[in-house]
Design a protein around this motif. Structure first.
Motif, PDB file in Angstrom:
ATOM      1  N   PRO A  68       1.224  -1.353  -0.324  1.00  0.00           N
ATOM      2  CA  PRO A  68      -0.288   0.478  -0.202  1.00  0.00           C
ATOM      3  C   PRO A  68       1.103   1.033   0.010  1.00  0.00           C
ATOM      4  N   ILE A  69       0.360   2.086  -0.729  1.00  0.00           N
ATOM      5  CA  ILE A  69       1.133   3.125  -0.573  1.00  0.00           C
ATOM      6  C   ILE A  69       0.360   4.374  -0.086  1.00  0.00           C
ATOM      7  N   SER A  70      -1.224   4.802  -0.433  1.00  0.00           N
ATOM      8  CA  SER A  70      -1.693   5.361   0.167  1.00  0.00           C
ATOM      9  C   SER A  70      -3.732   4.907   0.306  1.00  0.00           C
ATOM     10  N   ALA A  71      -4.061   5.603   0.947  1.00  0.00           N
ATOM     11  CA  ALA A  71      -5.507   5.430   0.541  1.00  0.00           C
ATOM     12  C   ALA A  71      -6.564   6.154   1.814  1.00  0.00           C
ATOM     13  N   HIS A  72      -7.373   6.908   0.672  1.00  0.00           N
ATOM     14  CA  HIS A  72      -7.940   7.924   1.242  1.00  0.00           C
ATOM     15  C   HIS A  72      -9.597   7.754   1.023  1.00  0.00           C
TER      16      HIS A  72
END
Length: 133
Positions: A68-72
């Motif tokens: 995972p790099i980012s989650a929003h």
């Protein structure tokens, strides 16, 4: 709004972000209606699951093959025991080192304080392309 559903959803995302498979697995019913459409030949973590052992296998495969790099999360809509979550994520496919950026929508249904239904819609074409060398 249903406080129980809200609490389970928050707990689900907490354990998922921590990659805590033991605690995450405890949120699911023994029988589950689970589906994430996509190319299962390229991404074996996609597809249907029907019990909590298969859900655990999903997370094992996903976490083994992705970073995972980012989650929003943009919105969480709750109606009694149903929730729809909308957001965006970026994930690196470890096999190819390619990054997938996608919006997502998750539908979750809760019964007896357990998740009995899970649907995830994402850009499955982008996922498939990112796994092509």
């Amino acid at each position: 709004m249903n406080i129980v559903t809200q609490t389970i959803i928050q707990t689900f995302f907490k354990h998922q972000s921590e990659r805590n498979l033991k605690e995450l697995g405890e949120l699911f019913s023994d029988k589950i209606d689970w589906y994430i459409p996509g190319d299962e030949t390229k991404a074996p973590w996609l597809g249907r699951r029907s019990n909590k052992q298969e859900v655990s296998k999903f997370y094992e495969l996903l976490w083994k093959n992705t970073e995972p790099i980012s989650a929003h999360i943009e919105n969480i809509f709750i109606d009694n025991n149903n929730a729809v979550i909308a957001g965006e994520f970026s994930t690196r496919m470890l096999q190819t080192n390619k990054i997938v950026d996608s919006m997502f929508f998750i539908q979750i249904t809760i019964q007896d304080n357990l998740i009995i239904k899970y649907r995830l819609l994402e850009d499955s074409l982008a996922v498939s392309k990112s796994l092509t060398i």
